[in-house]
Scaffold this motif. Structure first.
Motif, PDB file in Angstrom:
ATOM      1  N   SER A  42      32.977  28.957  52.725  1.00 60.35           N
ATOM      2  CA  SER A  42      33.150  28.905  51.272  1.00 60.35           C
ATOM      3  C   SER A  42      34.481  29.550  50.905  1.00 60.35           C
ATOM      4  O   SER A  42      34.726  30.727  51.231  1.00 60.35           O
ATOM      5  CB  SER A  42      32.009  29.643  50.578  1.00 60.35           C
ATOM      6  N   GLY A  44      35.482  30.243  47.987  1.00 61.87           N
ATOM      7  CA  GLY A  44      35.230  31.238  46.950  1.00 61.87           C
ATOM      8  C   GLY A  44      36.429  31.456  46.049  1.00 61.87           C
ATOM      9  O   GLY A  44      37.042  30.511  45.547  1.00 61.87           O
ATOM     10  N   ASP A  45      36.763  32.708  45.849  1.00 61.27           N
ATOM     11  CA  ASP A  45      37.895  33.064  44.984  1.00 61.27           C
ATOM     12  C   ASP A  45      39.136  33.405  45.800  1.00 61.27           C
ATOM     13  O   ASP A  45      39.884  34.327  45.465  1.00 61.27           O
ATOM     14  CB  ASP A  45      37.526  34.253  44.091  1.00 61.27           C
ATOM     15  N   ILE A  46      39.342  32.693  46.889  1.00 61.77           N
ATOM     16  CA  ILE A  46      40.494  32.961  47.742  1.00 61.77           C
ATOM     17  C   ILE A  46      41.778  32.754  46.950  1.00 61.77           C
ATOM     18  O   ILE A  46      41.958  31.739  46.264  1.00 61.77           O
ATOM     19  CB  ILE A  46      40.467  32.040  48.975  1.00 61.77           C
ATOM     20  N   GLU A  47      42.668  33.714  47.068  1.00 59.13           N
ATOM     21  CA  GLU A  47      43.903  33.681  46.285  1.00 59.13           C
ATOM     22  C   GLU A  47      44.838  32.577  46.747  1.00 59.13           C
ATOM     23  O   GLU A  47      45.467  31.900  45.938  1.00 59.13           O
ATOM     24  CB  GLU A  47      44.601  35.043  46.400  1.00 59.13           C
ATOM     25  N   SER A  48      44.932  32.384  48.063  1.00 58.12           N
ATOM     26  CA  SER A  48      45.824  31.362  48.615  1.00 58.12           C
ATOM     27  C   SER A  48      45.067  30.508  49.623  1.00 58.12           C
ATOM     28  O   SER A  48      44.732  30.969  50.716  1.00 58.12           O
ATOM     29  CB  SER A  48      47.033  32.019  49.301  1.00 58.12           C
ATOM     30  N   TRP A  52      44.669  30.993  53.692  1.00 63.06           N
ATOM     31  CA  TRP A  52      43.323  31.006  54.276  1.00 63.06           C
ATOM     32  C   TRP A  52      43.212  29.973  55.394  1.00 63.06           C
ATOM     33  O   TRP A  52      42.725  30.273  56.483  1.00 63.06           O
ATOM     34  CB  TRP A  52      42.314  30.737  53.172  1.00 63.06           C
TER      35      TRP A  52
END
Length: 278
Positions: A42, A44-48, A52
Motif C-alpha cells: 500500500s 498510502g501517504d508516501i511522499e515520493s 518508493w
C-alpha cells in the motif's frame, strides 16, 4: 497501486535496474518483480512514489546480485565472444556500455552486491544515503563507506600519471588499428622489437609477427575498451560487460613494446582493473 501510476516510472526503474545488473533481460525481470511487490503493498501517504519504487527496485536488484554471486562462476569460453544468453538485445546492451562505460561495468561486476547498489544508486542516480541504507540494511554512515569503497576500486585514489594523455593516444591508436585489421597502422604503433606474452611467456617476437596476429583478432577487438590494468594502460574485451580477455600494454614513448595477454578466471581475477581516467 494503480498500474498507470507505475507505468509513469517504468523507464526510470528500468534504467536503475539496467545499470545495477548490467543485463537488459535481468533488468526487465527486476522491473516486473518491482511491480508485483508494489501492487501487493500500500503506497498510502508516501511522499515520493518514484523514491518508493526506486527503493523496491533496489531491493530486488540486491537480491538478484546476491543470487548471482552465489552461483558458481561459469567457465570462460575464449573461442566465442558472443554474449551469454540469446535473448539479450545487443543494441540495448551496447548503449548501456557506452553510457556507463564498459570498463566500469567490468569493475562493477567485481564489487560486492551492497557496494554495487550503494555506488550506482548514489553516484549515478543521486539517491540519498539515508534511502539506500534501508535497501542494503546498513546505517547511512556504513552505506556511505560502501559507496566510497566502490568509488575507490573504480577510479583509484592516486593521481594519474602526467603523461596519461599521451598513453591514451597510443592505446587508442593501437585499438583502432586492431579493429580495422590494419597492418600498416599496427606497425606504426608497435616497437620493432615488440613482444606478445601469454602467461608470462613470450609467444611472439617482433613487430611484424605481433601485428599479423593482432590483425587476425579484429572481431574480438570490436568489444575492447580502454582500462587501467594494475595501473598500466590496457584493454578489456568484455561483451556486454562480461570480461573475457585483458591486454596490458607496455609503452615506451609513442610505441607499444609489449602486450601481455590475460585470460581465464584465475589470471583475470588477479588483475586490478580500473576505469581509464579521462
Amino acid at each position: 497501486m494503480d498500474p498507470a501510476d507505475f507505468e509513469q516510472h517504468r523507464g526510470h526503474l528500468r534504467a536503475v535496474a539496467h545499470r545495477m545488473l548490467g543485463s537488459l533481460d535481468e533488468a526487465e525481470d527486476a522491473v516486473q518483480e518491482t511491480w508485483l511487490r508494489a501492487a501487493r503493498a500500500s503506497a498510502g501517504d508516501i511522499e515520493s512514489v518514484r523514491g518508493w519504487l526506486t527503493t523496491i527496485a533496489g531491493r530486488v536488484c540486491l537480491d538478484l546480485l546476491r543470487a548471482r554471486r552465489r552461483r558458481r562462476e561459469e567457465a570462460t569460453d575464449l573461442a566465442s565472444f558472443e554474449p551469454p544468453g540469446g535473448a539479450e538485445d545487443p543494441a540495448e546492451e551496447a548503449a548501456l556500455a557506452d553510457s556507463v562505460g564498459l570498463a566500469m561495468l567490468v569493475v562493477l561486476d567485481r564489487l560486492g552486491p551492497a557496494e554495487r547498489v550503494a555506488f550506482v544508486l548514489h553516484d549515478v542516480f543521486a539517491v540519498p544515503f539515508e534511502q539506500i541504507a534501508g535497501i542494503v540494511e546498513r546505517t547511512p554512515a556504513t552505506t556511505k563507506k560502501l559507496a566510497s569503497r566502490a568509488r575507490q576500486r573504480i577510479h583509484g585514489t592516486a593521481p594519474p600519471p602526467a603523461d596519461l594523455a599521451r598513453q591514451r593516444t597510443v592505446v587508442e591508436a593501437f585499438l583502432a588499428a586492431s579493429r580495422a585489421g590494419d597492418l600498416d597502422a599496427l606497425l606504426a604503433v608497435l616497437d620493432p622489437d615488440a613482444v606478445r606474452r601469454a602467461g608470462g611467456r613470450v609467444v611472439l617476437r617482433g613487430a611484424e609477427r605481433v601485428a599479423e596476429e593482432t590483425a587476425k583478432n579484429a572481431a574480438p577487438a570490436a568489444f575492447a575498451r580502454l582500462a587501467l590494468l594494475d595501473g598500466t594502460p590496457g584493454l578489456v574485451v568484455a561483451p556486454l560487460g562480461h570480461l573475457k580477455l585483458a591486454l596490458k600494454l607496455t609503452l615506451t614513448g609513442n610505441r607499444v613494446t609489449a602486450i601481455d595477454v590475460f585470460a581465464g578466471p584465475t589470471q583475470l581475477g588477479r588483475l586490478e582493473i580500473r576505469v581509464f581516467p579521462w
